[in-house]
Design an enzyme around this catalytic site. Structure first.
Site, PDB file in Angstrom:
ATOM      1  N   HIS A  40      -7.902   9.016  -2.210  1.00 22.29           N
ATOM      2  CA  HIS A  40      -7.265   9.016  -0.881  1.00 22.29           C
ATOM      3  C   HIS A  40      -8.170   9.650   0.181  1.00 22.29           C
ATOM      4  O   HIS A  40      -8.269   9.143   1.302  1.00 22.29           O
ATOM      5  CB  HIS A  40      -5.934   9.769  -0.958  1.00 22.29           C
ATOM      6  CG  HIS A  40      -4.980   9.441   0.146  1.00 22.29           C
ATOM      7  ND1 HIS A  40      -3.625   9.496  -0.001  1.00 22.29           N
ATOM      8  CD2 HIS A  40      -5.191   9.059   1.429  1.00 22.29           C
ATOM      9  CE1 HIS A  40      -3.034   9.146   1.146  1.00 22.29           C
ATOM     10  NE2 HIS A  40      -3.970   8.888   2.027  1.00 22.29           N
ATOM     11  N   ASP A  61       0.836  -1.206   0.000  1.00 17.53           N
ATOM     12  CA  ASP A  61       0.000   0.000   0.000  1.00 17.53           C
ATOM     13  C   ASP A  61       0.872   1.257   0.000  1.00 17.53           C
ATOM     14  O   ASP A  61       1.647   1.474   0.922  1.00 17.53           O
ATOM     15  CB  ASP A  61      -0.872   0.014   1.263  1.00 17.53           C
ATOM     16  CG  ASP A  61      -1.764   1.244   1.302  1.00 17.53           C
ATOM     17  OD1 ASP A  61      -2.799   1.229   0.612  1.00 17.53           O
ATOM     18  OD2 ASP A  61      -1.411   2.234   1.985  1.00 17.53           O
ATOM     19  N   LYS A  75      -2.749   5.783  -4.470  1.00 13.98           N
ATOM     20  CA  LYS A  75      -3.924   6.638  -4.220  1.00 13.98           C
ATOM     21  C   LYS A  75      -3.800   8.004  -4.895  1.00 13.98           C
ATOM     22  O   LYS A  75      -2.698   8.569  -4.960  1.00 13.98           O
ATOM     23  CB  LYS A  75      -4.102   6.868  -2.711  1.00 13.98           C
ATOM     24  CG  LYS A  75      -4.010   5.588  -1.879  1.00 13.98           C
ATOM     25  CD  LYS A  75      -4.299   5.824  -0.402  1.00 13.98           C
ATOM     26  CE  LYS A  75      -3.982   4.596   0.424  1.00 13.98           C
ATOM     27  NZ  LYS A  75      -2.576   4.518   0.880  1.00 13.98           N
ATOM     28  N   TYR A 106       2.543   9.968  -0.223  1.00 14.15           N
ATOM     29  CA  TYR A 106       3.645   9.490   0.626  1.00 14.15           C
ATOM     30  C   TYR A 106       5.010   9.803  -0.005  1.00 14.15           C
ATOM     31  O   TYR A 106       6.045   9.633   0.638  1.00 14.15           O
ATOM     32  CB  TYR A 106       3.561   7.975   0.882  1.00 14.15           C
ATOM     33  CG  TYR A 106       2.271   7.486   1.509  1.00 14.15           C
ATOM     34  CD1 TYR A 106       1.369   8.359   2.092  1.00 14.15           C
ATOM     35  CD2 TYR A 106       1.961   6.130   1.518  1.00 14.15           C
ATOM     36  CE1 TYR A 106       0.183   7.892   2.656  1.00 14.15           C
ATOM     37  CE2 TYR A 106       0.785   5.662   2.085  1.00 14.15           C
ATOM     38  CZ  TYR A 106      -0.103   6.548   2.640  1.00 14.15           C
ATOM     39  OH  TYR A 106      -1.268   6.080   3.190  1.00 14.15           O
TER      40      TYR A 106
HETATM   41  N1  LIG Z   1      -5.608   5.917   3.554  1.00 14.21           N
HETATM   42  C1  LIG Z   1      -5.057   6.701   4.456  1.00 14.21           C
HETATM   43  O1  LIG Z   1      -5.396   7.876   4.608  1.00 14.21           O
HETATM   44  C2  LIG Z   1      -3.986   6.138   5.346  1.00 14.21           C
HETATM   45  C3  LIG Z   1      -3.651   6.805   6.537  1.00 14.21           C
HETATM   46  C4  LIG Z   1      -2.678   6.243   7.364  1.00 14.21           C
HETATM   47  C5  LIG Z   1      -2.044   5.065   7.004  1.00 14.21           C
HETATM   48  N2  LIG Z   1      -2.362   4.444   5.820  1.00 14.21           N
HETATM   49  C6  LIG Z   1      -1.665   3.201   5.397  1.00 14.21           C
HETATM   50  O2  LIG Z   1      -1.707   2.272   6.471  1.00 14.21           O
HETATM   51  C7  LIG Z   1      -0.388   1.856   6.787  1.00 14.21           C
HETATM   52  C8  LIG Z   1      -0.257   1.486   8.264  1.00 14.21           C
HETATM   53  O3  LIG Z   1      -0.608   2.550   9.102  1.00 14.21           O
HETATM   54  P1  LIG Z   1       0.479   3.444   9.884  1.00 14.21           P
HETATM   55  O4  LIG Z   1       1.779   3.408   9.170  1.00 14.21           O
HETATM   56  O5  LIG Z   1      -0.188   4.742  10.126  1.00 14.21           O
HETATM   57  O6  LIG Z   1       0.614   2.756  11.305  1.00 14.21           O
HETATM   58  P2  LIG Z   1       0.594   1.288  11.957  1.00 14.21           P
HETATM   59  O7  LIG Z   1       0.849   0.249  10.936  1.00 14.21           O
HETATM   60  O8  LIG Z   1      -0.608   1.230  12.804  1.00 14.21           O
HETATM   61  O9  LIG Z   1       1.819   1.394  12.958  1.00 14.21           O
HETATM   62  C9  LIG Z   1       3.133   1.531  12.507  1.00 14.21           C
HETATM   63  C10 LIG Z   1       4.028   1.652  13.751  1.00 14.21           C
HETATM   64  O10 LIG Z   1       3.966   0.430  14.500  1.00 14.21           O
HETATM   65  C11 LIG Z   1       5.290  -0.082  14.711  1.00 14.21           C
HETATM   66  N3  LIG Z   1       5.181  -1.544  14.596  1.00 14.21           N
HETATM   67  C12 LIG Z   1       4.920  -2.269  13.483  1.00 14.21           C
HETATM   68  N4  LIG Z   1       4.855  -3.581  13.771  1.00 14.21           N
HETATM   69  C13 LIG Z   1       5.090  -3.706  15.091  1.00 14.21           C
HETATM   70  C14 LIG Z   1       5.162  -4.804  15.966  1.00 14.21           C
HETATM   71  N5  LIG Z   1       4.968  -6.053  15.526  1.00 14.21           N
HETATM   72  N6  LIG Z   1       5.424  -4.561  17.283  1.00 14.21           N
HETATM   73  C15 LIG Z   1       5.629  -3.298  17.717  1.00 14.21           C
HETATM   74  N7  LIG Z   1       5.565  -2.209  16.940  1.00 14.21           N
HETATM   75  C16 LIG Z   1       5.306  -2.404  15.623  1.00 14.21           C
HETATM   76  C17 LIG Z   1       6.124   0.524  13.597  1.00 14.21           C
HETATM   77  O11 LIG Z   1       7.461   0.674  14.009  1.00 14.21           O
HETATM   78  P3  LIG Z   1       8.676  -0.111  13.247  1.00 14.21           P
HETATM   79  O12 LIG Z   1       8.651   0.355  11.810  1.00 14.21           O
HETATM   80  O13 LIG Z   1       9.872   0.339  13.995  1.00 14.21           O
HETATM   81  O14 LIG Z   1       8.391  -1.583  13.388  1.00 14.21           O
HETATM   82  C18 LIG Z   1       5.468   1.893  13.418  1.00 14.21           C
HETATM   83  O15 LIG Z   1       5.966   2.811  14.384  1.00 14.21           O
HETATM   84  C19 LIG Z   1       0.456   3.061   6.372  1.00 14.21           C
HETATM   85  O16 LIG Z   1       1.837   2.757   6.324  1.00 14.21           O
HETATM   86  C20 LIG Z   1      -0.187   3.405   5.058  1.00 14.21           C
HETATM   87  O17 LIG Z   1       0.244   2.518   4.042  1.00 14.21           O
HETATM   88  C21 LIG Z   1      -3.350   4.942   5.011  1.00 14.21           C
END
Ligand SMILES: NC(=O)c1ccc[n+]([C@@H]2O[C@H](COP(=O)([O-])OP(=O)(O)OC[C@H]3O[C@@H](n4cnc5c(N)ncnc54)[C@H](OP(=O)(O)O)[C@@H]3O)[C@@H](O)[C@H]2O)c1
Length: 324
Positions: A113, A46, A80, A51
């Protein structure tokens, strides 16, 4: 549904229910993380124009594809349309730029998006006014933008189209014109979106949970700016207790909870061990009482982290989706 590893989309294409999030990683870190993710078995990736990492993701994916069309077919690549492209006459241009940067012949899924729009300013995806507020385009015709996105499918360079950050009313409005292949929204233990997930399910639109682990980097940045407290999902008592009971990590419990609710999830990590952990989810099951306990953590709207207030003034846009 809760134990199948794919959503089956129109035409039989399969969308893996665990995908790899790529937001907020520098290019070289992301390329290494994507390699680790491919090794760990992720096939769903994704990204988004906003980004500014499509080229880095594309480089890592293309190294793995190695010019083999059969390998490309194994992948499910999502990007997106940014808010600056939410005008019917701009959709094609933004899509072409994404495809060019990814270095791919097609994407599997192209998402709107956000339902709100920014002004289109070439070279600036997040244009601001001198007072720091976002330059919103208040004239958005959401249905017209959606029609232009649907039209992209005619070229064959995008297999499926969907939406992100829509509320239930907006989802219903766009579904009357053409059913989105999915709805990508914030969903996690503190923001479970139960009504929206039911509304999407009634329309047969699969839901993809973003920030499934609570997006720590975003939560920390918002906490520093606003003083608001964002609980760490991984430290919640109930999550820790269930994790201990299964000999799993808190992250695995949070993700398994979403899978058993029938959702897909796209956790992001740049750490190879955590990347692997986040896709090792199909060999255990939460009990009904554990699902209930985790379900009770929901704080509704108060649990939302990604409310887009990091774009000051955007809440005045007529299509801003999150009404308090
Ligand atoms: N459509 C939208 O508007 C939108 C908005 C936000 C996000 N997104 C998408 O959703 C994806 C995921 O959401 P996000 O990046 O906001 O946050 P997330 O996946 O909820 O959390 C990422 C955080 O969690 C940590 N983490 C990951 N796996 C872990 C584990 N097993 N144990 C402990 N910590 C862990 C990561 O650190 P480390 O890297 O150090 O492991 C990072 O700091 C995004 O990357 C993006 O592709 C879409």
């Amino acid at each position: 549904m809760s134990n199948t590893e794919y959503f089956v989309l129109e035409g039989g294409d399969r969308m893996p229910r665990i995908g790899f999030g790529t937001w907020q990683a520098s290019d070289d870190v992301l390329e290494k993380a994507v390699e680790a993710a491919l090794d760990a078995g992720y096939r769903h990736f994704d990204t988004a124009r906003a980004y500014e990492n499509e080229a880095a993701l594309g480089r890592a994916l293309n190294r793995w594809i190695g010019g083999d069309p059969a390998r490309r077919k194994e992948l499910f690549v999502v990007t997106k349309l940014p808010p600056g492209g939410n005008r019917p006459d701009l959709v094609q241009e933004y899509f072409d730029a994404s495809l060019r940067d990814l270095g791919l012949e097609y994407v599997d899924l192209y998402l709107m998006h956000t339902p709100f729009a920014f002004e289109h300013v070439p070279g600036d995806l997040h244009p601001k006014n001198p007072d720091g507020t976002i330059r919103a385009d208040l004239s958005t015709d959401l249905v017209a933008v959606w029609k232009a996105i649907l039209k992209l499918k005619e070229s064959g360079r995008v297999k499926h189209v969907g939406v992100s950050n829509l509320n239930a009313e907006q989802l219903a409005r766009l579904s009357r014109v053409g059913k989105p292949a999915c709805l990508q929204v914030e969903v996690h233990a503190l923001c479970q979106q139960k009504a929206l997930v039911s509304a999407a399910s009634a329309l047969a639109v699969p839901v993809v949970a973003y920030s499934p682990l609570g997006s720590k980097a975003l939560a920390d940045a918002l906490a520093a700016k606003t003083g608001r407290e964002y609980p760490d999902l991984l430290q919640l008592d109930a999550v820790q207790r269930v994790a201990r009971a299964h000999g799993r990590t808190p992250a695995q419990i949070l993700l398994r909870h979403l899978l058993q609710r029938g959702l897909a999830a796209i956790p992001k990590s740049t750490n190879p061990a955590r990347i692997k952990q986040n896709i090792t989810l199909w060999d255990f099951e939460l009990s009904a009482s554990e699902m209930e306990e985790l379900g009770a953590l929901d704080r509704g709207e108060a649990g939302r982290i990604c409310d887009f207030t990091f774009f000051p003034g955007i809440e005045k846009h007529p299509e801003f989706p999150f009404k308090k």
